[in-house]
Design an enzyme around this catalytic site. Sequence first.
Site, mmCIF file in Angstrom:
data_model
loop_
_atom_site.group_PDB
_atom_site.id
_atom_site.type_symbol
_atom_site.label_atom_id
_atom_site.label_comp_id
_atom_site.label_asym_id
_atom_site.label_seq_id
_atom_site.Cartn_x
_atom_site.Cartn_y
_atom_site.Cartn_z
ATOM 1 N N GLN A 163 0.857 -1.090 -0.030
ATOM 2 C CA GLN A 163 -0.108 0.067 -0.114
ATOM 3 C C GLN A 163 0.775 1.331 -0.013
ATOM 4 O O GLN A 163 0.400 2.424 -0.010
ATOM 5 C CB GLN A 163 -0.998 -0.009 1.325
ATOM 6 C CG GLN A 163 -1.931 -1.074 1.311
ATOM 7 C CD GLN A 163 -3.032 -1.084 0.356
ATOM 8 O OE1 GLN A 163 -3.168 -0.180 -0.537
ATOM 9 N NE2 GLN A 163 -3.844 -1.921 -0.069
ATOM 10 N N CYS B 203 -9.982 -8.567 1.899
ATOM 11 C CA CYS B 203 -9.603 -10.045 2.291
ATOM 12 C C CYS B 203 -10.379 -10.771 3.242
ATOM 13 O O CYS B 203 -10.397 -11.879 3.416
ATOM 14 C CB CYS B 203 -8.213 -10.371 2.691
ATOM 15 S SG CYS B 203 -7.075 -9.399 1.203
HETATM 16 N N1 PLP Z 1 -0.367 -6.844 1.836
HETATM 17 C C1 PLP Z 1 -1.299 -5.653 1.858
HETATM 18 C C2 PLP Z 1 -0.798 -4.698 2.723
HETATM 19 C C3 PLP Z 1 -2.429 -5.929 0.997
HETATM 20 O O1 PLP Z 1 -2.858 -4.746 1.182
HETATM 21 C C4 PLP Z 1 -2.809 -6.827 0.329
HETATM 22 C C5 PLP Z 1 -3.913 -6.631 -0.682
HETATM 23 O O2 PLP Z 1 -5.052 -6.400 0.093
HETATM 24 C C6 PLP Z 1 -1.875 -7.951 0.202
HETATM 25 C C7 PLP Z 1 -0.555 -7.881 0.982
HETATM 26 C C8 PLP Z 1 -2.091 -9.055 -0.766
HETATM 27 O O3 PLP Z 1 -2.022 -8.538 -2.061
HETATM 28 P P1 PLP Z 1 -2.151 -9.505 -3.350
HETATM 29 O O4 PLP Z 1 -3.913 -9.385 -3.695
HETATM 30 O O5 PLP Z 1 -1.515 -9.125 -4.362
HETATM 31 O O6 PLP Z 1 -2.127 -10.933 -2.847
#
Ligand code: PLP
Length: 381
Positions: free
Chosen positions: A184, A327
């Site tokens: 982010q 998520c």
């Molecule tokens: N790390 C952070 C801080 C995130 O906001 C996200 C996604 O929401 C991820 C990891 C995971 O990203 P990806 O969708 O590419 O797996």
Amino acid sequence: MAENNKIIYFDNAASTEVDKNILLEYNNINSKYFANPSSPHKLAYEISYLYENNKNEILKLFNCPSHNFIFTSSASEANNLALKGIAFMYQNRGKHIISAKNEHPSILETLKQLESFGFDVTYLDVNESGVIDIEQLKTTIRKDTILVSLMVANNETGAINPIKQIIEVIKNYPKIYLHVDAVQAVGKIDLDYKDIDLFTISAHKIHGLKGEGGLAIKNNIKLFPLICGGGQQDGFRSGTIDYANAFCLTKAVSNAFKNRRNSGEIAKINKIIYDYLINNADEYAINSKMVDVNPYILNFSLKRKKASVVVEALSNNNICVSTKSSCHSKSNNESYVIYEQTKDHLLSSNSIRLSFSHLNSVEEANYFVQILDKIIKEIKQ
Ligand code: PLP
């Protein structure tokens, strides 16, 4: 914008609109460079050459001449690779890992798995702004600590950890590696990436394609690979090299750094909404404090109305926002990230996250405030 039935999209921390040129490039590269770069012929050599140049290009963008770059399917995979890769490779040195209570699930769930393999994890607290305490980090470090993993900017609140100070602490312990989840932060927060041992990025948070992430790793560090096979990507991640994906991730990063110039506009958007929320403090509690926060994210809780009802009403008005991290938004109503900051079950069950991109405008922010105010006054609860 909304008058023409267009969508106001304030959910950019979940995913962003794909840049049209990146999509075009993806198609072009896949059509032209379809061969397997490991094959012994002219087309393969050309792709291999382009791929290596592209890898150097992404490392140059981050100003990391002493790093390698591993292209992955997502930031989740990159976070898994960083944590398990270090843990399993260096477990003979120790089995203690440090992270924080408000990290992304791709960190926390991976750590939980490592705990089941005998690793001992200390989760740092966060203060009311969602930031870790450097003194607590210092006192948590042990002789058997091998890894510290902390995010730059939180995905729900935008809270920014003091990465510069964290680097200074970890520098004193040559046997501890520092992993940073920068998903982010890319193009949003200025950071000296070259001093970080390993860092994770994702393409779809910065107007790139889904299914593309990456892990930068200092050249002297080894990782236990999660995917074994033909030994591609220096043995860190086997699987046929995907030049089109790698190119598009690099392009998204390059665009994100260029779009950083528009961050003044983001601050204006954020301030319009922030001012409205703070002037109506009987209805709203702000979870994204003005200090140490990524202005691309604004999180607040409803004190008297249900967040799910308000989010649905906003959606019916063509305004897309999230209740919490995408998520986790379907699993349980409470946000552990907001809980760790507020220690308040009502506020953490009732949070709304707005997340912006350079495609948003001040007009949208004004319209949002008008609609939110109308919704709050109409809902009887
Ligand atoms: N790390 C952070 C801080 C995130 O906001 C996200 C996604 O929401 C991820 C990891 C995971 O990203 P990806 O969708 O590419 O797996």
